[in-house]
Structure formats: C-alpha cells, structure tokens
Design a protein around this motif. Structure first.
Motif, PDB file in Angstrom:
ATOM      1  N   PRO A  62      52.393  32.493  95.052  1.00  0.00           N
ATOM      2  CA  PRO A  62      53.480  31.577  94.481  1.00  0.00           C
ATOM      3  C   PRO A  62      53.004  30.054  94.137  1.00  0.00           C
ATOM      4  O   PRO A  62      53.710  29.236  93.298  1.00  0.00           O
ATOM      5  N   ASN A  63      52.179  29.801  94.821  1.00  0.00           N
ATOM      6  CA  ASN A  63      51.532  28.247  94.764  1.00  0.00           C
ATOM      7  C   ASN A  63      50.363  28.162  93.612  1.00  0.00           C
ATOM      8  O   ASN A  63      49.637  27.178  93.868  1.00  0.00           O
ATOM      9  N   GLU A  64      50.183  29.163  92.991  1.00  0.00           N
ATOM     10  CA  GLU A  64      48.856  29.162  92.091  1.00  0.00           C
ATOM     11  C   GLU A  64      48.933  28.037  91.163  1.00  0.00           C
ATOM     12  O   GLU A  64      49.950  27.318  90.701  1.00  0.00           O
ATOM     13  N   ASN A  65      47.793  27.292  90.956  1.00  0.00           N
ATOM     14  CA  ASN A  65      47.799  25.994  90.358  1.00  0.00           C
ATOM     15  C   ASN A  65      46.554  26.154  89.171  1.00  0.00           C
ATOM     16  O   ASN A  65      46.367  24.960  88.666  1.00  0.00           O
ATOM     17  N   CYS A  66      45.760  27.282  89.323  1.00  0.00           N
ATOM     18  CA  CYS A  66      44.833  27.328  88.353  1.00  0.00           C
ATOM     19  C   CYS A  66      45.245  27.655  86.708  1.00  0.00           C
ATOM     20  O   CYS A  66      46.360  28.267  86.793  1.00  0.00           O
ATOM     21  N   THR A  67      44.360  27.157  85.961  1.00  0.00           N
ATOM     22  CA  THR A  67      44.704  27.142  84.467  1.00  0.00           C
ATOM     23  C   THR A  67      43.497  27.407  83.733  1.00  0.00           C
ATOM     24  O   THR A  67      42.474  27.149  84.432  1.00  0.00           O
ATOM     25  N   LEU A  68      43.669  28.091  82.567  1.00  0.00           N
ATOM     26  CA  LEU A  68      42.533  28.206  81.506  1.00  0.00           C
ATOM     27  C   LEU A  68      42.321  26.932  80.689  1.00  0.00           C
ATOM     28  O   LEU A  68      41.231  26.808  80.114  1.00  0.00           O
ATOM     29  N   THR A  69      42.942  26.049  80.894  1.00  0.00           N
ATOM     30  CA  THR A  69      42.837  24.858  80.017  1.00  0.00           C
ATOM     31  C   THR A  69      41.784  23.999  80.671  1.00  0.00           C
ATOM     32  O   THR A  69      41.868  23.738  81.983  1.00  0.00           O
ATOM     33  N   PRO A  70      40.898  23.622  79.804  1.00  0.00           N
ATOM     34  CA  PRO A  70      39.979  22.548  80.422  1.00  0.00           C
ATOM     35  C   PRO A  70      40.321  21.352  81.001  1.00  0.00           C
ATOM     36  O   PRO A  70      41.437  20.782  80.534  1.00  0.00           O
ATOM     37  N   GLY A  71      39.868  20.967  82.093  1.00  0.00           N
ATOM     38  CA  GLY A  71      40.635  19.980  83.008  1.00  0.00           C
ATOM     39  C   GLY A  71      40.321  20.244  84.560  1.00  0.00           C
ATOM     40  O   GLY A  71      39.726  21.203  85.113  1.00  0.00           O
ATOM     41  N   SER A 112      42.306  21.382  86.673  1.00  0.00           N
ATOM     42  CA  SER A 112      42.966  22.433  87.017  1.00  0.00           C
ATOM     43  C   SER A 112      42.331  23.848  86.556  1.00  0.00           C
ATOM     44  O   SER A 112      42.710  24.960  86.613  1.00  0.00           O
ATOM     45  N   TYR A 113      41.093  23.846  85.815  1.00  0.00           N
ATOM     46  CA  TYR A 113      40.488  24.858  85.089  1.00  0.00           C
ATOM     47  C   TYR A 113      39.764  25.794  86.164  1.00  0.00           C
ATOM     48  O   TYR A 113      39.254  25.224  87.071  1.00  0.00           O
ATOM     49  N   CYS A 114      40.081  27.178  85.773  1.00  0.00           N
ATOM     50  CA  CYS A 114      39.473  28.086  86.549  1.00  0.00           C
ATOM     51  C   CYS A 114      39.129  29.169  85.726  1.00  0.00           C
ATOM     52  O   CYS A 114      39.827  29.319  84.821  1.00  0.00           O
ATOM     53  N   PRO A 115      38.191  29.675  85.677  1.00  0.00           N
ATOM     54  CA  PRO A 115      37.348  31.119  85.039  1.00  0.00           C
ATOM     55  C   PRO A 115      38.440  32.174  85.531  1.00  0.00           C
ATOM     56  O   PRO A 115      38.590  32.264  86.499  1.00  0.00           O
ATOM     57  N   ALA A 116      38.541  33.118  84.427  1.00  0.00           N
ATOM     58  CA  ALA A 116      39.504  34.267  84.849  1.00  0.00           C
ATOM     59  C   ALA A 116      38.866  35.123  85.921  1.00  0.00           C
ATOM     60  O   ALA A 116      39.744  35.968  86.368  1.00  0.00           O
ATOM     61  N   LYS A 117      37.488  35.052  85.688  1.00  0.00           N
ATOM     62  CA  LYS A 117      37.374  35.864  86.972  1.00  0.00           C
ATOM     63  C   LYS A 117      37.553  35.850  88.428  1.00  0.00           C
ATOM     64  O   LYS A 117      37.328  36.408  89.252  1.00  0.00           O
ATOM     65  N   VAL A 118      38.171  34.552  88.571  1.00  0.00           N
ATOM     66  CA  VAL A 118      38.675  34.137  89.961  1.00  0.00           C
ATOM     67  C   VAL A 118      40.222  34.734  90.237  1.00  0.00           C
ATOM     68  O   VAL A 118      40.731  34.352  91.161  1.00  0.00           O
ATOM     69  N   GLY A 119      40.742  35.221  88.972  1.00  0.00           N
ATOM     70  CA  GLY A 119      41.887  35.725  89.108  1.00  0.00           C
ATOM     71  C   GLY A 119      42.147  36.913  89.857  1.00  0.00           C
ATOM     72  O   GLY A 119      41.003  37.738  90.206  1.00  0.00           O
ATOM     73  N   PRO A 164      45.844  34.163  83.441  1.00  0.00           N
ATOM     74  CA  PRO A 164      45.449  35.248  84.183  1.00  0.00           C
ATOM     75  C   PRO A 164      45.928  35.145  85.736  1.00  0.00           C
ATOM     76  O   PRO A 164      45.794  35.778  86.483  1.00  0.00           O
ATOM     77  N   PHE A 165      46.509  33.756  86.026  1.00  0.00           N
ATOM     78  CA  PHE A 165      46.812  33.594  87.280  1.00  0.00           C
ATOM     79  C   PHE A 165      48.297  33.278  87.500  1.00  0.00           C
ATOM     80  O   PHE A 165      48.650  32.940  88.721  1.00  0.00           O
ATOM     81  N   SER A 166      48.810  33.891  86.511  1.00  0.00           N
ATOM     82  CA  SER A 166      50.602  33.785  86.554  1.00  0.00           C
ATOM     83  C   SER A 166      50.932  34.595  87.523  1.00  0.00           C
ATOM     84  O   SER A 166      50.955  35.869  87.633  1.00  0.00           O
ATOM     85  N   PHE A 167      51.689  34.173  88.758  1.00  0.00           N
ATOM     86  CA  PHE A 167      52.078  35.219  89.862  1.00  0.00           C
ATOM     87  C   PHE A 167      53.356  35.922  89.457  1.00  0.00           C
ATOM     88  O   PHE A 167      53.571  37.125  89.790  1.00  0.00           O
ATOM     89  N   THR A 168      54.202  35.245  88.495  1.00  0.00           N
ATOM     90  CA  THR A 168      55.552  35.824  87.717  1.00  0.00           C
ATOM     91  C   THR A 168      54.840  37.127  87.115  1.00  0.00           C
ATOM     92  O   THR A 168      55.551  38.112  87.147  1.00  0.00           O
ATOM     93  N   GLY A 169      53.742  36.897  86.376  1.00  0.00           N
ATOM     94  CA  GLY A 169      53.230  37.925  85.476  1.00  0.00           C
ATOM     95  C   GLY A 169      52.846  39.022  86.241  1.00  0.00           C
ATOM     96  O   GLY A 169      53.007  40.414  86.110  1.00  0.00           O
ATOM     97  N   PHE A 170      52.072  38.859  87.334  1.00  0.00           N
ATOM     98  CA  PHE A 170      51.602  39.711  88.185  1.00  0.00           C
ATOM     99  C   PHE A 170      52.704  40.787  88.775  1.00  0.00           C
ATOM    100  O   PHE A 170      52.563  41.880  88.652  1.00  0.00           O
ATOM    101  N   LEU A 171      53.761  39.829  89.378  1.00  0.00           N
ATOM    102  CA  LEU A 171      54.560  40.467  90.078  1.00  0.00           C
ATOM    103  C   LEU A 171      55.567  41.695  88.786  1.00  0.00           C
ATOM    104  O   LEU A 171      55.988  42.643  89.107  1.00  0.00           O
ATOM    105  N   MET A 172      55.727  40.913  87.832  1.00  0.00           N
ATOM    106  CA  MET A 172      56.536  41.977  86.743  1.00  0.00           C
ATOM    107  C   MET A 172      55.798  43.322  86.450  1.00  0.00           C
ATOM    108  O   MET A 172      56.209  44.278  86.435  1.00  0.00           O
ATOM    109  N   GLN A 173      54.384  43.098  86.455  1.00  0.00           N
ATOM    110  CA  GLN A 173      53.607  44.278  85.947  1.00  0.00           C
ATOM    111  C   GLN A 173      53.357  45.207  87.067  1.00  0.00           C
ATOM    112  O   GLN A 173      53.401  46.210  86.959  1.00  0.00           O
TER     113      GLN A 173
END
Length: 319
Positions: free
Chosen positions: A16-25, A27-34, A96-105
């Motif tokens: 619920p406190n995820e703060n990674c994004t795919l946007t360069p900057g 807060s950027y994290c690669p998808a592989k850490v999701g 890919p770090f969306s906790f809401t999306g993860f719970l939905m699916q």
C-alpha cells in the motif's frame, strides 16, 4: 516479497505504500523489481476483458430468454470478476508496482472460475431429472445442495487469502496457504462431482441395456454434455496450474511466467465460459418455470398426440 531488498534508492515496489514508478526520475524502478518481475501484456489483458465481456452479454441474453436465473447469476459474477481482474492487470501494465491493480487481479481472477463451477453444479440435477432420477444414487436436489455450499466455501477461502495478502502487503505465507486451500478444495469438489457424474452415467448405461429409451437422446443433448465436460476439464487444468503457481508463494518461478499464466489461466477460463454458452441449460431443458420434469409430456403433432421425453420439445427430439 521477491526483490524487496533490491529496489534502487530504498524505494518500495510493492504494498500500500509503494512509491516506485516507471517514469525516469528519483522514483524510477525497473519492472523486474515488481511482484511479477514484468509488465503485464496490454494486448493480452485487453483481449481477455473483451472476451469475458462478450461472454457476459451472451449469457445475459440466454439467461433472460430461458429464465435460468441461478445459472445466469453464477456466470454473470464469474465474467464480471474476470473483467475486473484483467482490468487490474491493465493497471499494472501502466504501473507494474500498482498495489490496487495487484489486489484487483489476484482476488478477482482467482474467484472467477469458482462461479463457473457453481453454474456447472446446477446442471447435474437437470441432467439426472432428464435421463431419469431412478438411475441416481441420491435425490437430484441433493447434488446442488451439497456442491453449491462447497463452492461457496472455496470462494470464501480464496477471497480470505486475497484479503490477507492486502493486509500483510503480500508478505504473509498464511495468505497464500489459505488461497491454495480454497483452490485445492475447489479441485476436490470438482473431482467428487465428476466421480458422481461418471457413476450416474454408468448406472444409466447399464439400465439402458435392459430397458432402452423409447426415443434416442437428441444430438443437442449430446453436444450439451460434451461442452459441459470441456468446461469442467478447463477449470480443472486452470485450478491445478494456480495451485502449482502459488505453491512457492509470490517468490516461485511460475508466478513470474506470463505466457504460462495467459495459457493456463486466461485461455482455460475463456474456454470454460464459452463452452458453457454451448452447454447452456436453456436450449436443452427449456425455461426454468416450464413443467419439464414430468415423467412424460404430451405434445400435439400433426393432429395427433404423442409422447415425448421429459425436458425437451418434440421438435428437439427430431434433431
């Protein structure tokens, strides 16, 4: 969680406190850490949403036409759950770090096929009544009074497993165990259902050797049974895969394999629900409020009266 200790700059990639994004900057994290270590396919998940939407509309039309309300209720919520679940995966394509999306699916995709199982359980009693209750070991009503509660229990266990995942941010092994228990109980219930269905078939075939039906089984009924069997098989394959997928929690190798998920979860569920379009009880057994359970039905035909088998019209018997 997988990769929780490998996030750059101490960022949080899951929960619920995820703060990674795919946007360069910063807060950027690669998808592989999701949690899945990949971005879910937008194309595949969009196709699944569309297919389940079409199935929902098709079953809605059939359900209203034939007034098969209980069957429609189960299929409706199954398709709706699938659409919400794959919508969650579309959210995870964007993030890919969306906790809401993860719970939905993780909750909705897991629950969907359990509703299809409930719809299947409702049909066995109709098949028994159609072919002859005297061939069954138990009263036709007993089948859905036993199997529907069992299906509800498996739904509850799977939902609780998803809920515990959300509370624990996915770190609870108990959450995975509860979800696996729900899936395992669903498989067990399906296997018992299949065993009783086979037993009834054997008893019916044996009875036909000494006292065959006056009219042969219509082609429509045979097609109905074939596609019902296909739906059951697809659900069993899907459940076996999900049990294996979750057996190592969210760190196992299968949970990171999207092609396998698409083939053994998505495709199997789509085949199951579309097989139930062909195996819809309405066209074979008629409207639920029709007097179709009489031992014989009198129907006029060309100015004369003839006996027809219960559950289908004289026209259907000629198919």
């Amino acid at each position: 969680m997988a990769n929780a200790n490998h996030n750059p700059n101490g960022l949080i990639s899951y929960g619920p406190n995820e703060n990674c994004t795919l946007t360069p900057g910063p807060s950027y994290c690669p998808a592989k850490v999701g949690v899945y270590e990949y971005r879910p396919s937008l194309a595949a998940n969009s196709v699944f949403i569309t297919l389940f939407g079409v199935a929902l509309i098709t079953h809605l039309v059939l359900g209203i036409r034939y007034k098969t309300w209980a069957f429609l209720f189960a299929i409706f919520w199954g398709c709706a759950s699938e659409m919400i679940g794959y919508g969650g995966r579309v959210l995870m394509w964007g993030n890919p770090f969306s906790f809401t999306g993860f719970l939905m699916q993780i909750i909705c995709i897991t629950l969907g096929p359990a509703f299809y199982s409930a719809a299947i359980y409702l049909t066995l009693s109709k098949i028994i009544i159609f072919l002859g209750p005297q061939h069954a070991r138990f009263s036709p009503k007993l089948y859905y009074w036993v199997f529907i509660p069992c299906d509800i229990l498996s739904l509850i266990l799977q939902a609780v497993g998803g809920a515990l995942s959300s509370v624990s941010s996915g770190s609870s092994a108990a959450a995975v165990d509860v979800a696996i228990a729900g899936l395992s109980f669903q498989v067990f219930t399906l296997c018992v259902f299949i065993a009783l269905g086979i037993e009834f078939s054997v008893r019916y075939i044996r009875a036909q050797r000494s006292q065959p039906r006056k009219t042969p089984l219509p082609t429509s009924f045979k097609i109905f049974v074939a596609f019902l069997s296909l739906s059951i098989t697809c659900i069993l394959i899907r459940c076996a895969y999900r049990i294996d997928e979750l057996s190592d929690g969210y760190d196992g190798p299968l949970i990171h394999n999207e092609p396998l998920f698409i083939g053994l979860e998505g495709v199997m569920s789509v085949l199951a629900v579309y097989a139930l379009v062909v195996a819809h009880p309405g066209p074979v057994f008629g409207r639920s409020d029709a007097n179709m359970y009489e031992s014989d039905v009198t129907a006029p035909s060309g100015g004369r009266t003839e006996k027809v088998e219960p559950g289908i019209s004289a026209t259907q018997q000629s198919v």
